[in-house]
Design a protein around this motif. Sequence first.
Motif, PDB file in Angstrom:
ATOM      1  N   ARG A  92      37.729  34.732  69.757  1.00 52.67           N
ATOM      2  CA  ARG A  92      36.789  33.738  69.236  1.00 52.67           C
ATOM      3  C   ARG A  92      36.586  32.570  70.187  1.00 52.67           C
ATOM      4  NH1 ARG A  92      35.652  32.415  63.214  1.00 52.67           N
ATOM      5  NH2 ARG A  92      34.076  30.827  63.514  1.00 52.67           N
ATOM      6  N   PHE A  93      35.328  32.239  70.416  1.00 57.65           N
ATOM      7  CA  PHE A  93      34.934  31.099  71.241  1.00 57.65           C
ATOM      8  C   PHE A  93      34.763  29.895  70.314  1.00 57.65           C
ATOM      9  CE2 PHE A  93      31.370  28.525  72.909  1.00 57.65           C
ATOM     10  CZ  PHE A  93      31.936  28.136  74.112  1.00 57.65           C
ATOM     11  N   GLN A  94      35.446  28.789  70.650  1.00 58.98           N
ATOM     12  CA  GLN A  94      35.380  27.624  69.779  1.00 58.98           C
ATOM     13  C   GLN A  94      34.910  26.358  70.473  1.00 58.98           C
ATOM     14  OE1 GLN A  94      39.331  27.555  68.100  1.00 58.98           O
ATOM     15  NE2 GLN A  94      38.803  29.103  66.596  1.00 58.98           N
ATOM     16  N   THR A  95      35.331  26.153  71.710  1.00 53.76           N
ATOM     17  CA  THR A  95      34.992  24.901  72.391  1.00 53.76           C
ATOM     18  C   THR A  95      34.487  25.148  73.812  1.00 53.76           C
ATOM     19  OG1 THR A  95      37.173  24.547  73.360  1.00 53.76           O
ATOM     20  CG2 THR A  95      36.829  23.698  71.133  1.00 53.76           C
ATOM     21  N   ASP A  96      33.693  24.212  74.301  1.00 50.49           N
ATOM     22  CA  ASP A  96      33.170  24.336  75.655  1.00 50.49           C
ATOM     23  C   ASP A  96      34.272  24.352  76.705  1.00 50.49           C
ATOM     24  OD1 ASP A  96      30.546  24.526  74.867  1.00 50.49           O
ATOM     25  OD2 ASP A  96      30.198  22.371  74.983  1.00 50.49           O
ATOM     26  N   SER A  97      35.415  23.712  76.416  1.00 54.30           N
ATOM     27  CA  SER A  97      36.495  23.700  77.402  1.00 54.30           C
ATOM     28  C   SER A  97      37.027  25.110  77.664  1.00 54.30           C
ATOM     29  CB  SER A  97      37.628  22.773  76.965  1.00 54.30           C
ATOM     30  OG  SER A  97      38.241  23.264  75.785  1.00 54.30           O
ATOM     31  N   GLU A  98      36.819  26.021  76.724  1.00 50.66           N
ATOM     32  CA  GLU A  98      37.285  27.399  76.909  1.00 50.66           C
ATOM     33  C   GLU A  98      36.526  28.115  78.016  1.00 50.66           C
ATOM     34  OE1 GLU A  98      38.933  28.645  72.539  1.00 50.66           O
ATOM     35  OE2 GLU A  98      36.769  28.520  72.816  1.00 50.66           O
ATOM     36  N   THR A  99      35.320  27.652  78.320  1.00 43.39           N
ATOM     37  CA  THR A  99      34.558  28.290  79.391  1.00 43.39           C
ATOM     38  C   THR A  99      35.191  28.022  80.752  1.00 43.39           C
ATOM     39  OG1 THR A  99      33.027  26.439  79.699  1.00 43.39           O
ATOM     40  CG2 THR A  99      32.386  28.144  78.107  1.00 43.39           C
ATOM     41  N   ARG A 100      36.160  27.119  80.799  1.00 45.96           N
ATOM     42  CA  ARG A 100      36.873  26.811  82.043  1.00 45.96           C
ATOM     43  C   ARG A 100      38.368  27.135  81.934  1.00 45.96           C
ATOM     44  NH1 ARG A 100      33.581  22.854  80.637  1.00 45.96           N
ATOM     45  NH2 ARG A 100      35.229  21.498  79.896  1.00 45.96           N
ATOM     46  N   ASP A 101      38.792  27.736  80.834  1.00 47.24           N
ATOM     47  CA  ASP A 101      40.200  28.037  80.593  1.00 47.24           C
ATOM     48  C   ASP A 101      40.521  29.457  81.069  1.00 47.24           C
ATOM     49  OD1 ASP A 101      42.718  28.602  79.644  1.00 47.24           O
ATOM     50  OD2 ASP A 101      42.268  28.160  77.555  1.00 47.24           O
ATOM     51  N   TYR A 104      42.021  31.886  78.408  1.00 47.74           N
ATOM     52  CA  TYR A 104      41.053  32.361  77.417  1.00 47.74           C
ATOM     53  C   TYR A 104      40.111  33.382  78.050  1.00 47.74           C
ATOM     54  CZ  TYR A 104      36.982  32.589  74.412  1.00 47.74           C
ATOM     55  OH  TYR A 104      35.934  33.054  73.652  1.00 47.74           O
ATOM     56  N   LEU A 105      39.599  33.050  79.248  1.00 47.65           N
ATOM     57  CA  LEU A 105      38.684  33.964  79.922  1.00 47.65           C
ATOM     58  C   LEU A 105      39.346  35.298  80.240  1.00 47.65           C
ATOM     59  CD1 LEU A 105      36.854  31.438  82.274  1.00 47.65           C
ATOM     60  CD2 LEU A 105      35.971  32.487  80.175  1.00 47.65           C
TER      61      LEU A 105
END
Length: 118
Positions: A92-101, A104-105
């Motif tokens: 699950r994608f929840q926050t924009d910071s995950e696009t740089r984590d 998570y990626l």
Amino acid sequence: MAVDRIWSYAPDSGYAEGQDLTGFAVAAADGTLGRVDRQAGPGGMRHLVVDTGVWLFGRSVLVPVGVVTAVDTRSRKVTLSCTQAEVKAAPRFQTDSETRDPAYLTAVGDYYDSHGRT
């Protein structure tokens, strides 16, 4: 296909380097998902963030570009190799910071790679 290839467009996908896909419609193998909200590629982990609108109750999803099978610039549409259910079941994608984590990626890449969708 190797996990690292999940983060690269297939050579025959129709994607042109530097192309902005923002606003393009996104279709899974079995129906419409939504629209590309943005694209990113930190550390070579290129992906699309797709706004699903009401399909997933306003939720966004993160999709590695390795599952993109076609980019149609004329109809402004991106087609994916995965199904709606596979996208819904992804981490699950929840926050924009995950696009740089990277953690998570990596989890997202492993998920799509394990489903043979590259």
